[in-house]
Design a protein around this motif. Structure first.
Motif, PDB file in Angstrom:
ATOM      1  N   ARG A   1       0.528  -4.890   3.639  1.00 44.54           N
ATOM      2  CA  ARG A   1      -0.161  -3.774   4.148  1.00 44.54           C
ATOM      3  C   ARG A   1       1.086  -3.184   5.128  1.00 44.54           C
ATOM      4  O   ARG A   1       1.582  -3.674   5.943  1.00 44.54           O
TER       5      ARG A   1
ATOM      6  N   LYS B   1       0.189   1.748  -4.035  1.00 46.25           N
ATOM      7  CA  LYS B   1      -0.917   0.948  -4.652  1.00 46.25           C
ATOM      8  C   LYS B   1      -1.467   1.808  -5.850  1.00 46.25           C
ATOM      9  O   LYS B   1      -1.922   1.249  -6.737  1.00 46.25           O
ATOM     10  N   HIS B   2      -1.820   2.979  -5.690  1.00 47.63           N
ATOM     11  CA  HIS B   2      -2.641   3.747  -6.714  1.00 47.63           C
ATOM     12  C   HIS B   2      -1.644   4.072  -8.309  1.00 47.63           C
ATOM     13  O   HIS B   2      -2.199   3.778  -9.167  1.00 47.63           O
TER      14      HIS B   2
ATOM     15  N   ASP C   1       0.743  -1.308  -0.104  1.00 48.67           N
ATOM     16  CA  ASP C   1       0.046  -0.025  -0.050  1.00 48.67           C
ATOM     17  C   ASP C   1       0.977   1.066  -0.032  1.00 48.67           C
ATOM     18  O   ASP C   1       0.633   2.331  -0.600  1.00 48.67           O
TER      19      ASP C   1
ATOM     20  N   HIS D   1      -3.862   2.024   5.603  1.00 49.48           N
ATOM     21  CA  HIS D   1      -5.078   2.609   5.295  1.00 49.48           C
ATOM     22  C   HIS D   1      -5.764   1.722   4.273  1.00 49.48           C
ATOM     23  O   HIS D   1      -5.374   0.775   3.715  1.00 49.48           O
TER      24      HIS D   1
ATOM     25  N   VAL E   1      -7.166   0.817   0.842  1.00 43.69           N
ATOM     26  CA  VAL E   1      -6.698   0.999  -0.456  1.00 43.69           C
ATOM     27  C   VAL E   1      -7.768   0.184  -1.215  1.00 43.69           C
ATOM     28  O   VAL E   1      -8.332  -0.925  -0.873  1.00 43.69           O
ATOM     29  N   HIS E   2      -7.939   0.678  -2.431  1.00 47.12           N
ATOM     30  CA  HIS E   2      -8.667  -0.241  -3.247  1.00 47.12           C
ATOM     31  C   HIS E   2      -8.131  -1.463  -3.934  1.00 47.12           C
ATOM     32  O   HIS E   2      -6.941  -1.431  -4.445  1.00 47.12           O
TER      33      HIS E   2
ATOM     34  N   GLY F   1       2.300   6.595  -1.076  1.00 47.41           N
ATOM     35  CA  GLY F   1       1.300   5.556  -1.615  1.00 47.41           C
ATOM     36  C   GLY F   1       2.059   4.938  -2.676  1.00 47.41           C
ATOM     37  O   GLY F   1       2.582   5.539  -3.600  1.00 47.41           O
TER      38      GLY F   1
END
Ligand code: PRX
Length: 654
Positions: free
Chosen positions: A227, A207-208, A195, A231, A233-234, A205
């Motif tokens: 992780r 993951k995005h 993440d 937070h 995350v999608h 971040g």
């Protein structure tokens, strides 16, 4: 190479005036792993030298038959043999009673810590390997890894090695586009990511970026997400799996798969002179031998050392000298997640004191950054445990060398300035501590068995005292085996310039005592904070912006990062230069490639200096960037262009 490439300005003249010699301390000599005899032994029969070490250092499932098959430029080492790298890095140490020995003291930037013993590694690696198998990964399938500096990163690499699935680690600072480009080049089946992580007190971040990349990677079937930040995350159903779900529930029994010596261990992408990064291909046995032997000899590794290579595992230094070399040698390592100035400029020295670190390996850019902050930071800590210091990634200037020697090494610890590359896999030019008398700023001599030379433009050796191009005249075990999917480019890039020799792309001088002094890149590749970035890649990223018509990028000398990126930009006719646009363009490069490639300087220009054949004359741009008198302008098509640029040069944005 471009036709206007030249050797960098001969700053080395000053260095040669550097006459201070640092002979080894007799007390160090008495206990050194290295010996002068190694050179003679390797020179007498280099194949026999490597074969002996391959037999002694590696546990083989099946012994090799042939040491070297050399069909220039394609090498095969230790053919007929079979082995498993994860077994050699982990299991065999546990079997020999070292299960409780610490493999990694991991330190998170916020201050959290984890300790992993070799037994812990064996268990975690086996589980992660079983998770990959559950996701359908088979021997030979490629796995991409995009992670911060957390323990799951080396675990993921070893899990791949355990089942013979080559990994490609993409540095966590790279953009989504860089990640998808690499995944698509090698056709990776699974991505292992997180993440995010911590850097300079901030949450970064990942993951995005990964999600953005995976929108464009048809070969990826699944991802595993660690992780770290915690937070939400999608998570894409049926594609994304939390590490703590899919790995933790696996059996910790996963037999290592024996693969052939030349089985692909990993790909690591590096910048070249064209925009497309090259997938540097490393294989199994020769790489493991090269990384582990150099690690033990160059750093004088002993069983109770606490060793710290402060690189990121996303670069080759981390692959060879945080993961494979140290683990093969059952070494206890430090692994630190964050930045050297967080929370303050003594973070590293606090770690050295807390963990009694005995060996430190880092880059000149870090040393120069520490120098800038002053010696009070290291002086406040007990650094007396340090007994060997290493440097890598770029030439170390004598001033930084001496600062490192005095303020970190207590004027006592030998410094090893190690020259090598992503392509070479292992250290090739370096002092041997306890053997070599060092000179501040010189990487000294080739490692035993390595044939390095400095040649002129025709490939002839230059006499002592001369400068030229660094070449390697004989294969070595950890050498790249090619560029993934592109044997022609492999030949062109490394073996064509000087037939029969590997051309590293670096300039070098050899002084009258035969010491080697590295002079930096001679091609259009910059070295920013010890990392190679191609000018073409940054130019492509700039031209990718809708306002830009043309761009040229050069490296400008920088006190801390070695080189800083200087971009010259021609805007499209209907666009107006502005400070805001300059900021936008620099951010655009950071977005497309990653923050490391963000130009430090950006200048809008009406035109660029070109040869009559239309090639950009970077040499002149470098002169402008450095504020130097212009060199030869006879091949310049339009002399007026340079004057116009100079008039603009006050407007360079920092
Ligand atoms: O120019 C040399 C420089 O870094 C380049 C290799 O970059 P990369 O593949 O990213 O690997 C970096 C870490 C091994 C080389 O072509 N370089 C590396 N080490 C040194 C160096 N230049 C001078 N002295 C060094 N010790």
């Amino acid at each position: 190479m471009s036709d206007d490439s030249v050797l960098p300005p001969p700053e080395i003249e000053n260095l040669l005036a550097e006459s201070r010699l640092f002979p080894p301390d007799p007390a160090f000599v008495a206990q050194a792993n290295a010996s002068a005899e190694m050179y003679a032994e390797a020179e007498a029969d280099f194949e026999a030298f490597w074969a002996k070490h391959a037999r002694e250092r590696i546990d083989w499932s099946k012994p090799f038959e042939t040491t070297l098959e050399w069909d220039l430029p394609f090498a095969k080492w230790f053919t007929g043999g079979e082995l498993n790298v994860a077994y050699n890095c982990v299991d065999r140490h546990v079997e020999r009673g070292l299960g409780d020995k610490v493999a990694y003291h991991w330190i998170g930037e916020p201050g959290d810590t984890r300790t992993l013993t070799f037994a812990d590694l064996q268990r975690e690696v086996s589980k992660a390997a079983n998770a990959l198998k559950e996701l359908g990964v088979q021997t030979g399938d490629r796995v991409a890894i995009y992670m911060p500096m957390i323990p799951e990163l080396p675990i993921a690499m070893l899990a791949c090695a355990r089942i013979g699935a080559p990994h490609t680690v993409v540095f966590g600072g790279f953009s989504a586009e860089s990640l998808s480009g690499r995944i698509n080049d090698c056709g990776a089946k699974v991505l292992i990511t997180a993440d995010g992580g911590y850097r300079r007190g901030k949450e970064i971040g990942l993951k995005h970026h990964a999600d953005e990349a995976l929108a464009d990677t048809p070969t990826i079937e699944a991802s595993i997400v660690v992780r770290r930040l915690g937070h939400d995350v999608h998570m894409v159903p049926d594609r994304d799996h939390w590490w703590h779900d899919i790995v933790d529930r696996q059996s910790d029994d996963c037999p290592p798969v024996a693969v052939e010596s030349e089985h692909m261990l990993y790909l690591l992408y590096t910048s070249g002179t064209t925009a497309k990064p090259k997938g540097i291909l490393h294989t199994t046995a020769g790489y493991l031998l090269g990384a582990s032997l150099t690690h033990e000899v160059v750093f004088d590794i002993k069983p109770d050392d606490v060793y710290w290579c402060a690189a990121d595992i996303g670069w080759v230094t981390g692959h060879s000298y945080i993961v494979y070399g140290p683990l093969a040698n059952a070494t206890t390592s430090i692994m630190y997640e964050g930045a050297p100035d967080t929370p303050a400029w003594d973070r590293w020295w606090q770690i050295v004191e807390d963990y009694k670190v005995s060996i430190l390996y880092c880059a000149p850019t870090a040393i120069r950054a520490f120098m800038k902050q002053g010696e009070a930071w290291p002086a406040a800590h007990d650094l007396t445990t340090l007994r060997v210091l290493g440097s890598v990634g770029e030439p170390i200037n004598p001033e930084a060398w001496l600062w490192y020697h005095e303020n970190i090494g207590g004027s006592r610890a030998p410094i090893v300035d190690t020259w090598w590359q992503t392509e070479t896999g292992q250290i090739l030019i370096t002092p041997l501590p306890g053997v070599t008398t060092t000179k501040p700023g010189s990487a000294t001599h080739p490692f035993p068995g390595i044939a390095a030379d400095v040649v002129d433009a025709d490939g002839n050796s230059v006499p002592l005292g001369g400068g030229g191009y660094l070449v390697l005249k004989r294969p070595w075990p950890a050498m790249l085996r090619g560029i993934y999917g592109d044997p022609e480019r492999y030949h062109e890039t490394y073996w064509k310039r000087f037939p029969g020799m590997y051309f590293a792309g670096d300039g070098a001088k050899r002084d009258l005592d035969g010491y080697l002094w590295l002079l930096g890149r001679v091609d259009d590749v910059m070295n920013v904070a010890g990392h190679r970035i191609s000018t073409t890649e940054v130019e492509s990223a700039l031209v990718d912006h809708k306002s830009v018509a043309e761009a040229a990028v050069v490296g400008k000398k920088d006190e801390v990062s070695g080189q800083a990126i200087f971009a010259f930009v021609i805007l499209k006719a209907d666009r107006e230069p502005s400070d805001a646009l300059a900021v936008q363009l620099r951010e655009h490069v950071a977005y497309v490639i990653g923050p490391i490639a963000r130009p430090k300087f950006l200048m809008f220009v009406p035109d660029l200096p070109k040869t009559r054949s239309g090639k950009i004359m970077r040499r002149l741009l470098r002169d402008i960037a450095e504020g130097r008198v212009l060199g030869d302008t006879t091949t310049l098509a339009d002399v007026g262009v340079v004057d116009t640029i100079r008039e603009h040069s006050g407007s360079a944005e920092e």
